[in-house]
Design an enzyme around this catalytic site. Structure first.
Site, short mmCIF file in Angstrom:
data_model
loop_
_atom_site.label_atom_id
_atom_site.label_comp_id
_atom_site.label_asym_id
_atom_site.label_seq_id
_atom_site.Cartn_x
_atom_site.Cartn_y
_atom_site.Cartn_z
N THR A 6 3.03 23.84 50.50
CA THR A 6 2.01 22.82 50.34
C THR A 6 1.76 22.13 51.68
OG1 THR A 6 3.47 20.93 49.93
CG2 THR A 6 2.93 22.34 48.04
N ASP A 7 0.57 21.60 51.85
CA ASP A 7 0.36 20.65 52.92
C ASP A 7 1.18 19.39 52.57
OD1 ASP A 7 -0.60 19.51 55.24
OD2 ASP A 7 -2.70 19.85 54.79
N SER A 8 1.26 18.46 53.48
CA SER A 8 2.08 17.28 53.26
C SER A 8 1.74 16.60 51.93
CB SER A 8 1.88 16.28 54.40
OG SER A 8 2.45 15.03 54.06
#
Length: 588
Positions: free
Chosen positions: A317-319
């Site tokens: 995932t992105d942040s």
């Protein structure tokens, strides 16, 4: 109760191998590290879940106590953060006080690796950062600097893109990092995109695909001497005017548009064998009507990425601290939904303990099965195995200086950058004709200083007068007065197309109306050139020193400009008509 006997052997094996790697005379141990499957069989549920999380920790060394760690994680040092949560990985940023100089980074890497193999699951870490180069660069000089993706797009060379990635990857690995969250495969078709822009190779999906594939191979083909790549942000973040750090972008691409515009770079990265793909916190209603961001969408991560594109690697995932993923769900629910959607690695949750507890509770409640957790853990372990992290997670700090920022790497970076400078307009100004005094003004203290130094090295008396991204009327007046005392003014712009920075356009216009020779230089997005005319316009796509040296060579006629626009520069006064079309670039 799991037996710890075998785990002790794993830890000992890793330490022995690490010691051999750090010795200049030692030979490799005959003990072999356990395989991914063997490690998985030894883990408790808590240790498995910990392997799925990557977060940051504060401190210059693994044993540095920092109050921020106590406040956020309940312990004092990075090593204790690793041990407490059985982490699968650590990510470095400058604001975590973990990135200073190469040898320090290497020692920090060894320290957290030792913490990992002496606790919990006894599994070495993925150590990562975002060294995209250009606008997103976490480790500065003396590490080799490149101008970034859009500059490589202007250069049009897959070989240059591959070499830039290979050099970046080898230097990261020498410092103990084994994952780079790069390249950015987004196709920047929206000039108003506030978060991608020059991080993209191009607005042309095929050019972006060729360079994305080249960079994946550059990062990874060196094997244990390279790093894992992570192409981002799936299914494509290029057509948005909203920053997913602060809001939830909606991209209205239909299936046909996605296949033509967004899909090619990700498909190319998968063909090249990218170790991981990073998801985007964007809503794509014409591809998935759930209303959830792609990070939490089974339709996107499982249906499109895994089933349609056939991807079998790690999905990260992105942040999870970004607003784009936190608008609709509580923090304890977000990692559960991401795993249900098809993600494997959960990056930087807002509250790590809350996130881990949420996943554990979902397993105990039956919303997630332990078999589902095992699938993701196995992918993570197999990545570590493939990149040689399980066999030897350590690096030799004494060898860093001979591997990072070497003369050969710096020379390659300069040659690559020299092929990217793009001249868009030239009313008999370039190349410069033996000016005695040159004013360098505009956005960026470092960039104006670097350019003034490079100009001065050619003989003229040069002066740097930075005015920032939002120059005041007084600063503009001062620059115009100083221009009158110089033979030529070079003015740097940085995202002047953004309404918040429009005073830069006033600066260029005022300078152009002095009647003195003026060279305007877009040191980030080339879109600035469409908003105001100047006698000469140049695009460098970067404000780094390496790009300023390449610009200087063009200014003085030492090199003919070779870059071609990798995007279209619109004309705000004539919507639908480009001021400078894709592929445009003057030369002489």
């Amino acid at each position: 109760m799991k037996s710890r006997t075998r785990r002790a052997a794993v830890a000992l094996s890793a330490l022995v191998i690490g010691a051999a790697a750090l010795s200049t005379t030692g030979s490799a141990t005959s003990q072999r590290p356990l395989t991914a499957d063997e490690l998985l069989r030894e883990m408790t549920l808590e240790e498995k879940v910990g392997q799925l999380f990557v977060t940051y920790a504060y401190g210059r060394t693994a044993d540095t106590a920092d109050p921020a760690n106590r406040e956020e994680f309940g312990v004092d040092t990075p090593a204790e953060v690793v041990r407490k949560y059985h982490l699968g990985g650590i990510i470095h940023f400058s604001w975590t006080n973990s990135l200073y100089e190469p040898e320090q980074i290497a020692r920090h890497s060894n320290g957290v690796q030792e913490a990992a193999i002496n606790s919990g699951a006894r599994v070495p870490l993925l150590i990562s950062t975002d060294q995209e180069q250009g606008k997103v660069t976490r480790i500065g000089e003396p590490a080799t600097q490149f101008p970034g993706n859009m500059a490589l797009g202007a250069g049009r060379s897959p070989e240059d893109a591959r070499l830039a990635a290979e050099i970046t990857g080898r230097e990261l690995r020498a410092m103990g990092l084994n994952v780079n969250f790069a390249p950015d495969g987004d196709v920047n078709v929206n000039p108003a995109n506030p978060v991608i822009g020059v991080r993209s190779f191009s607005a042309d999906p095929q050019l972006a695909a060729r360079l994305t594939e080249a960079q994946v191979r550059g990062y990874q083909d060196a094997g244990a001497r390279g790093v894992s790549s992570s192409v981002k942000h799936f299914p494509g973040h290029g057509d948005t005017a909203t920053d997913s750090h602060t809001g939830l972008p909606v991209i209205e691409h239909n299936r046909r548009q996605w296949e033509q515009l967004d899909k090619p770079p990700f498909a190319a990265a998968i063909r090249a064998g990218t170790d991981s793909v990073m998801s985007a916190h964007i809503v794509v209603p014409k591809l998935d009507d759930s209303g959830d961001p792609a990070t939490l969408s089974p339709t996107v991560l499982t249906g499109m990425l895994r089933e349609e594109l056939g991807y079998r690697g790690v999905v990260v995932t992105d942040s999870l601290q970004m607003q784009g993923v936190r608008e609709q769900h509580p923090d304890a629910e977000i990692p559960v939904l991401a795993l249900q959607a098809g993600a494997d690695v959960l990056l930087m949750p807002q509250n790590l303990q809350v996130a881990i507890d949420g996943v554990l509770r979902a397993v105990r409640d039956g919303r997630l099965t332990e078999q589902r957790i095992d699938r993701s853990v196995r992918r993570v372990l197999e990545l570590k195995e493939r990149r040689g992290v399980l066999a030897n997670p350590f690096v030799d700090p004494s060898e860093v200086d001979s591997a990072v920022g070497t003369p050969e790497h710096l020379a390659d970076a300069q040659r690559i950058t020299d092929r990217t400078t793009t001249v868009l307009r030239n009313e008999n100004v370039l190349p410069l004709r033996d000016p005695r005094k040159v004013l360098v003004t505009g956005a960026g203290e470092d960039a104006t200083a670097a350019l003034a130094e490079d100009v001065g090295a050619r003989g003229p008396r040069s002066t740097a007068l930075p005015t920032g991204k939002q120059p005041s009327p007084e600063e503009i007046d001062r620059a115009v007065r100083r221009a009158a005392d110089n033979d030529v003014t070079v003015v740097l712009t940085n995202a002047a197309w953004d309404a918040d920075n429009s005073a830069q356009l006033d600066l260029v216009d005022r300078l152009a109306r002095t009647g003195k020779p003026v060279v305007a230089v877009a040191v980030q997005d080339p879109y600035d050139a469409g908003h105001v005319d100047a006698p000469a316009w140049v695009a460098t796509y970067s404000d780094k020193a390496v790009a300023m040296e390449s610009l200087t060579k063009v200014l003085f006629g030492e090199r003919s400009p070779a870059g071609e626009l990798p995007v279209e520069v619109p004309d705000p006064q004539r919507p639908g008509n480009p001021k400078y079309p894709f592929g445009f670039g003057l030369t002489w």
